[in-house]
Design a protein around this motif. Sequence first.
Motif, PDB file in Angstrom:
ATOM      1  N   PHE A 138       6.634   3.746   0.594  1.00  0.00           N
ATOM      2  CA  PHE A 138       7.424   4.405  -0.449  1.00  0.00           C
ATOM      3  C   PHE A 138       8.095   5.678   0.047  1.00  0.00           C
ATOM      4  O   PHE A 138       8.995   6.186  -0.589  1.00  0.00           O
ATOM      5  CB  PHE A 138       6.537   4.754  -1.648  1.00  0.00           C
ATOM      6  N   ALA A 184       3.927   3.101  -9.333  1.00  0.00           N
ATOM      7  CA  ALA A 184       3.376   2.028  -8.514  1.00  0.00           C
ATOM      8  C   ALA A 184       2.690   2.607  -7.289  1.00  0.00           C
ATOM      9  O   ALA A 184       1.594   2.199  -6.919  1.00  0.00           O
ATOM     10  CB  ALA A 184       4.494   1.074  -8.090  1.00  0.00           C
ATOM     11  N   LYS A 185       3.314   3.589  -6.711  1.00  0.00           N
ATOM     12  CA  LYS A 185       2.739   4.218  -5.527  1.00  0.00           C
ATOM     13  C   LYS A 185       1.360   4.805  -5.834  1.00  0.00           C
ATOM     14  O   LYS A 185       0.393   4.558  -5.116  1.00  0.00           O
ATOM     15  CB  LYS A 185       3.669   5.313  -5.039  1.00  0.00           C
ATOM     16  N   SER A 241       6.249  -0.271 -12.654  1.00  0.00           N
ATOM     17  CA  SER A 241       6.776  -0.623 -11.334  1.00  0.00           C
ATOM     18  C   SER A 241       7.759   0.390 -10.767  1.00  0.00           C
ATOM     19  O   SER A 241       8.316   0.163  -9.716  1.00  0.00           O
ATOM     20  CB  SER A 241       7.432  -1.998 -11.397  1.00  0.00           C
ATOM     21  N   THR A 298       0.863   2.627   1.163  1.00  0.00           N
ATOM     22  CA  THR A 298       1.841   3.221   0.246  1.00  0.00           C
ATOM     23  C   THR A 298       2.839   4.116   0.961  1.00  0.00           C
ATOM     24  O   THR A 298       3.764   4.624   0.335  1.00  0.00           O
ATOM     25  CB  THR A 298       1.152   4.010  -0.872  1.00  0.00           C
ATOM     26  N   SER A 324       8.804   3.446  -8.634  1.00  0.00           N
ATOM     27  CA  SER A 324       8.202   3.859  -7.371  1.00  0.00           C
ATOM     28  C   SER A 324       7.016   4.802  -7.550  1.00  0.00           C
ATOM     29  O   SER A 324       5.937   4.571  -7.024  1.00  0.00           O
ATOM     30  CB  SER A 324       9.241   4.547  -6.495  1.00  0.00           C
ATOM     31  N   ILE A 382      -1.201   1.922  -6.573  1.00  0.00           N
ATOM     32  CA  ILE A 382      -1.597   1.179  -5.378  1.00  0.00           C
ATOM     33  C   ILE A 382      -2.416   2.064  -4.461  1.00  0.00           C
ATOM     34  O   ILE A 382      -3.362   1.620  -3.828  1.00  0.00           O
ATOM     35  CB  ILE A 382      -0.356   0.636  -4.655  1.00  0.00           C
TER      36      ILE A 382
END
Lengths: 353, 353
Positions: B238, A249-250, A244, B235, A246, A253
């Motif tokens: 972010f 996760a970025k 998780s 995304t 950044s 995703i």
Amino acid sequence: MEQLDERKEIILNAIIQNYLETGEPVGSRTISKSYLNLSSATIRNEMADLEELGYIVQPHTSAGRIPTDMGYRFYVDHLMAEKDKEVSQMQELMFEKTGKMEKLLKQVVKVLANNTQYASMILAPSVISNKVKFVQISNVDDNHVLSVVVMEGNLVKNRVIEVEKPLDNETMLKLNMLLNTNLNGLTVNDINLSLISNMKDQAGVHEEIVEQVLKSVADTITDDEDLEVYTSGATNFFKYPELSDSEKAKDLINAFEEKKPLAEFIQDVENESDETGIQVYIGNDSSIKTMKDCSVVTATYELGEGVKGTIGIIGPKRMDYANVLDNLKNLKSQLEKAVNGSPATDIVDSDSS
Amino acid sequence: MEQLDERKEIILNAIIQNYLETGEPVGSRTISKSYLNLSSATIRNEMADLEELGYIVQPHTSAGRIPTDMGYRFYVDHLMAEKDKEVSQMQELMFEKTGKMEKLLKQVVKVLANNTQYASMILAPSVISNKVKFVQISNVDDNHVLSVVVMEGNLVKNRVIEVEKPLDNETMLKLNMLLNTNLNGLTVNDINLSLISNMKDQAGVHEEIVEQVLKSVADTITDDEDLEVYTSGATNFFKYPELSDSEKAKDLINAFEEKKPLAEFIQDVENESDETGIQVYIGNDSSIKTMKDCSVVTATYELGEGVKGTIGIIGPKRMDYANVLDNLKNLKSQLEKAVNGSPATDIVDSDSS
DNA sequence: TGTTAGCACTCTAATAATTTGAGTGCTAAC
DNA sequence: GTTAGCACTCAAATTATTAGAGTGCTAACA
């Protein structure tokens, strides 16, 4: 690789179980207390062995152990207790009967994400090996011809073709006959330019427009743009600390949003699958770099001969494998049943008189 | 609210410009140095006034100032310099001509996300006010009837209907005639049960199956499941520190994945829009709680009379509003042109002989 | 020979203490 | 009305300190 004596297996199992639950490196004391009546010192000796053999590692010198990819692999292949069949079958959900494959797949992938709490995806049945069942073109208005193709498994594809002028009735009839006789039963691979020009000749109508329309129909069939990957629960990555932050996760995703790379990876999977159709990729097993900290579990479903798709999840390596496998098996069979097996029922609901 | 003298406006503008660029609270010294030949002390006095008026705040006592929602609003409405029209029109991209609306929208939203670097969304033209243009049913196989509906703007909807036995040719012809004469030009709202039973009577065929098929066709038309929101660049959240902490990013991306709440919010937007069709929501302007730290900018596009959709972006309040507005206007017009305006061209490319 | 208690050692994570610097508000002078 | 100057504030960064979980190793024990 199978040089583990029983006690080592038990300890390894205990370590992994514990780590799956807590996510914290597990120390010798924990194991000693809860699993066996051996002192922590003894466990430490065994752990040192397991580390040397490559099943576990220490994140740093004075920490407990966590499983390596190899450790997970051993767990999945040999140690893991599969869930009770009876319990799992219980959860029989009826998918809303629908004329649209897309809708069904979206429902399934949503259920999967909900049940597992991992990012889930489903690859629509590939059309490569799927056969044309029905073709139809029609005049929509003065400048547009609609082409509709139904594939085996009732996948519908359509396309609006822009034309100079509408086709006259006779030509239209002829072409429809022609299309159905020529294309019926063919797969995407069977359709090529020579076939098209062949049909054009057969049509006996020597207008530019005929070729254009025929080409577009072929395009409609070969177009796989809308046979996509559906995803759900992408934000589940945030549930797992190891994924998780950044940056990770970025990337994850993003991969989920892009879908292209996903689709490719999954497509490869379809070939590798064994008789159960289930595959577990741990860490670098999967070819996508951004997924090195993840495990990917996939199941291949089959809606008819050669009409295969894939359903799967992506989560942390520290994953509830048993539950995931259970869910995948379950959904795979329910999906297959929903499309193939079920008896014909009304689609429109009958609550109105 | 317009009690700002010119100097205050200039200073406010300077503060906001600077904050948009740097993302850091801006202090009196910065302004004094780069924008005006006034000492920082003077600027401080003015800033104190602006703060009292509600246009700026200090995140904490010894920090510079950042704009409030009201500050942003004033900036967007009065201060912001719109981009040069000529420059922006330059970037005229041709969208791949395609028979599928869906594909076009996906392309547009992708371009938007790329150009702005904000999370982007596009709401497909609503069918509520859209009219039926063409209906057709056909036998696909012994147990399936295919219904296809083309709406104004060439939106195609289809559905496979499961039936006990195929419809005989005569009935099929009759029904198709009937469907087209009865439904042509109607909107979703016009279609109801009495119309269906009316048609059934007209058909003169008193089989259960006819009603079933008619109902399904109506269903096909009213079904808005596939008229969705397409998104791209989720995304991108972010990229902006103020949105990229796990909790916020998760909520935002989740909203983006869910799409339902988004769709509803955007739908409301369509009504509020003024002559330009462009709306800027800053912070709590938008009704979705998770977006209180965001700005939402939307543009309503119109593909034909009453056929409206919305395109928009979601980003931090600290947003390059000028660029976003420019892009939205641009894409709005290009999208409209792509569907309505352009002359008919070949769809299949003509590189092969 | 396998097991265990004990102890010194290591390293992370959390907490606390310290420093730094940007920025303010206010006052008094221009 | 504008500005220089100065005391004051506070977040953020840096450094020190502590606490504790866990290890490896040794020596004793069954």
